[in-house]
Write a protein that holds these residues in place. Structure first.
Motif, PDB file in Angstrom:
ATOM      1  N   ILE A 116       1.045  -1.153  -0.129  1.00  0.00           N
ATOM      2  CA  ILE A 116      -0.022   0.133  -0.063  1.00  0.00           C
ATOM      3  C   ILE A 116       0.904   1.061   0.055  1.00  0.00           C
ATOM      4  O   ILE A 116       1.849   1.320   0.872  1.00  0.00           O
ATOM      5  N   ASP A 117       0.511   2.148  -0.881  1.00  0.00           N
ATOM      6  CA  ASP A 117       1.418   3.523  -1.041  1.00  0.00           C
ATOM      7  C   ASP A 117       0.980   4.222   0.344  1.00  0.00           C
ATOM      8  O   ASP A 117      -0.130   4.987   0.402  1.00  0.00           O
ATOM      9  N   THR A 118       1.808   4.105   1.438  1.00  0.00           N
ATOM     10  CA  THR A 118       1.497   5.129   2.726  1.00  0.00           C
ATOM     11  C   THR A 118       1.769   6.517   2.453  1.00  0.00           C
ATOM     12  O   THR A 118       1.056   7.182   3.188  1.00  0.00           O
ATOM     13  N   GLU A 119       2.319   6.757   1.481  1.00  0.00           N
ATOM     14  CA  GLU A 119       2.547   8.242   1.305  1.00  0.00           C
ATOM     15  C   GLU A 119       1.322   9.040   0.832  1.00  0.00           C
ATOM     16  O   GLU A 119       1.164  10.201   0.985  1.00  0.00           O
ATOM     17  N   SER A 120       0.412   8.192   0.108  1.00  0.00           N
ATOM     18  CA  SER A 120      -0.852   8.787  -0.326  1.00  0.00           C
ATOM     19  C   SER A 120      -1.950   8.981   0.695  1.00  0.00           C
ATOM     20  O   SER A 120      -2.807   9.423   0.415  1.00  0.00           O
ATOM     21  N   LEU A 121      -1.473   8.577   1.766  1.00  0.00           N
ATOM     22  CA  LEU A 121      -2.293   8.549   3.045  1.00  0.00           C
ATOM     23  C   LEU A 121      -2.162   9.938   3.704  1.00  0.00           C
ATOM     24  O   LEU A 121      -2.848  10.075   4.846  1.00  0.00           O
ATOM     25  N   CYS A 122      -1.182  10.583   3.347  1.00  0.00           N
ATOM     26  CA  CYS A 122      -0.941  11.973   4.255  1.00  0.00           C
ATOM     27  C   CYS A 122      -1.961  13.010   3.618  1.00  0.00           C
ATOM     28  O   CYS A 122      -2.180  13.394   2.403  1.00  0.00           O
ATOM     29  N   VAL A 123      -2.459  13.681   4.569  1.00  0.00           N
ATOM     30  CA  VAL A 123      -3.480  14.871   4.437  1.00  0.00           C
ATOM     31  C   VAL A 123      -2.691  16.204   4.644  1.00  0.00           C
ATOM     32  O   VAL A 123      -2.511  17.173   3.878  1.00  0.00           O
ATOM     33  N   GLY A 166     -10.839  18.019   2.158  1.00  0.00           N
ATOM     34  CA  GLY A 166     -10.581  19.099   1.538  1.00  0.00           C
ATOM     35  C   GLY A 166      -9.791  19.891   2.729  1.00  0.00           C
ATOM     36  O   GLY A 166     -10.171  19.777   3.903  1.00  0.00           O
ATOM     37  N   ILE A 167      -8.793  20.788   2.369  1.00  0.00           N
ATOM     38  CA  ILE A 167      -8.026  21.480   3.100  1.00  0.00           C
ATOM     39  C   ILE A 167      -8.203  23.185   2.802  1.00  0.00           C
ATOM     40  O   ILE A 167      -8.161  23.643   1.568  1.00  0.00           O
ATOM     41  N   HIS A 168      -8.807  23.819   3.685  1.00  0.00           N
ATOM     42  CA  HIS A 168      -9.073  25.527   3.656  1.00  0.00           C
ATOM     43  C   HIS A 168      -8.155  26.027   4.697  1.00  0.00           C
ATOM     44  O   HIS A 168      -8.610  26.009   6.117  1.00  0.00           O
ATOM     45  N   THR A 173     -11.620  19.480   6.016  1.00  0.00           N
ATOM     46  CA  THR A 173     -12.843  18.780   5.966  1.00  0.00           C
ATOM     47  C   THR A 173     -12.667  17.596   5.390  1.00  0.00           C
ATOM     48  O   THR A 173     -12.219  17.126   4.467  1.00  0.00           O
ATOM     49  N   VAL A 174     -13.538  16.777   6.006  1.00  0.00           N
ATOM     50  CA  VAL A 174     -14.019  15.254   5.499  1.00  0.00           C
ATOM     51  C   VAL A 174     -15.210  15.217   5.151  1.00  0.00           C
ATOM     52  O   VAL A 174     -16.243  15.389   5.531  1.00  0.00           O
TER      53      VAL A 174
END
Length: 429
Positions: A116-123, A166-168, A173-174
């Motif tokens: 699993i690509d763990t880096e893609s799980l970073c927000v 989403g990041i503001h 925001t989930v």
């Protein structure tokens, strides 16, 4: 509750069958049991049936703070629960040696292999990352839990969808599934473990051992591999010494089995995706009416018999009529009677004829008896003189027909004379 040990007879029987290259379920040495992969209504829920071994995997996620040494990578956790529902030997709320072993092997197979690509799980780097949790529950234990758990875990990870975010500014925001479509995980490859059981210090080898075969095995070799023939992990237990040729042979067998299982998982994912897009029933809604989850159904083989009725009629017509045989004679013993109509006596005479013959014989017997009585009356009768003695009074009584009774004194104690005794009377004084 402790597991019931095998008796010596069962152990000897299993080892003898393995030496003769026979298995209790009819499989060959390198055959896998039938595998079924089903998905639940929610994303990330997977059911796997490996023969009668049943395992359920559920994937969940949440936003957490990352590790300090890896601020840009998400995290993955695995948990295997051995429920008493699967086997009486498992205890609730207590980790056994088997559960710890399975948990570590599953982590090596999936997390350490970087599937699993763990880096893609970073927000947000250093602040928010996705933590993926995989819970594996055993529903029924019939051997080879490791292979079933690895198949269920990787299939559930491929089926899982995480919510979009989403990041503001500093706010994260989930979004729900109604607002935005969930996002699947980035899966590089699908590592699957294959178990090999060794008997008699590595002399005999079996693939996908059952529960009874695991009890009598000397050692176990687990090889985790993907369809590209890349070994992700390998583990040997049991304290047996394996040769290089044996390990290479097992790796070749595992490559073939992993390719088949990977194709099966891919096909199951495609069917589920097609059913969801078409609006059809999927997951529990499709599995419950067919009793594929709630009950262990016995596999049945359909047999076509279109000409069974015609063949049965032909057999009946060709069959010869059996000959009528007379009843065996019944010999009546003294004191026994014969009950029933239509029965014959020992000479084959019907019951009515026998009754008539008995009536005739009885009439003849009556006439003969009457004639004999008349002859006896015509002849004078002579009766014997009976002499009776009385020991108390030393008297003897002599009875003679049509003669007066005479009493004689007898000095002897008793006197006997043959003949019928008419009566005994004491004379009057």
């Amino acid at each position: 509750m402790k597991e019931t040990p095998l008796s010596n007879c069962e152990r000897d029987f299993l080892l003898t069958a393995i030496r003769e290259k026979k298995r209790l379920d009819g499989r060959q040495t390198y055959d896998y049991r039938k595998i079924k992969v089903m998905f639940g209504t929610d994303f990330g829920c997977c059911f796997v049936e490996l023969g009668k071994t049943r395992v359920m995997a559920q994937v969940s996620c949440e936003l957490v703070a990352p590790k300090e040494n890896r601020p840009n990578e998400g995290m993955m956790f695995f948990n295997i629960e051995l429920s008493p529902m699967a086997s009486p030997a498992f205890e609730q709320g207590r980790q056994s040696e088997l559960s710890v072993k399975l948990n570590r092997q599953l982590e090596r197979c999936l997390r350490n292999s970087k599937c699993i690509d763990t880096e893609s799980l970073c927000v947000v780097s250093g602040e928010k990352v996705w933590q993926i949790r995989v819970d594996v529950h055993t529903l029924n234990h019939e051997g080879n839990l490791m292979d079933a758990a690895s198949i269920a875990a990787i299939a559930a990870l491929c089926h899982f969808r995480r919510p979009d975010v989403g990041i503001h500014g500093d706010e994260v925001t989930v979004y729900s599934a109604e607002e935005r479509d969930p996002i699947p995980l980035s899966v590089y490859h699908m590592p699957i473990s294959v178990s090999f059981a060794f008997f008699q210090q590595g002399t005999y080898l079996l693939v996908d051992p059952s529960e009874r075969e695991e009890r009598v095995m000397d050692g176990l070799l687990i090889i985790a591999m993907n369809k590209h023939r890349e070994i992700c992990s390998i583990q040997s237990s049991g304290g047996i010494m394996l040769l290089k040729e044996q390990v290479m042979r097992c790796s070749k067998i595992a490559s073939v089995k992993v390719s088949e299982i990977t194709e099966l998982i891919t096909r199951a994912l495609e069917n589920d995706n097609t059913a969801r897009k078409g609006g059809g029933r999927c997951g529990f809604a499709e599995s419950m009416p067919q009793e594929r989850i709630t009950a262990l159904k016995k596999e049945e083989t359909s047999v076509e018999m279109p000409d069974a009725t015609e063949r049965a009629n032909d057999i009946v017509l060709e069959t010869e009529v059996p000959l009528q045989t007379s009843q065996s004679p019944v010999v009546l013993l003294p004191g026994m009677g014969q009950v029933g109509q239509g029965l014959e006596n020992s000479w084959g005479i019907a019951e009515d004829e026998q009754d008539e013959e008995e009536d005739v014989n009885s009439d003849e017997d009556k006439e003969t008896m009457m004639e004999a009585a008349d002859k006896q009356q015509a002849q004078p009768t002579q009766r014997d003189v009976v002499e009776i003695s009385d020991s108390e009074e030393d008297e003897v009584v002599i009875l003679q027909p049509e003669t007066p009774v005479k009493v004689h004194k007898n000095t002897s104690s008793r006197s006997h004379q043959k003949g019928p005794v008419a009566s005994k009377k004491r004379p009057k004084k």
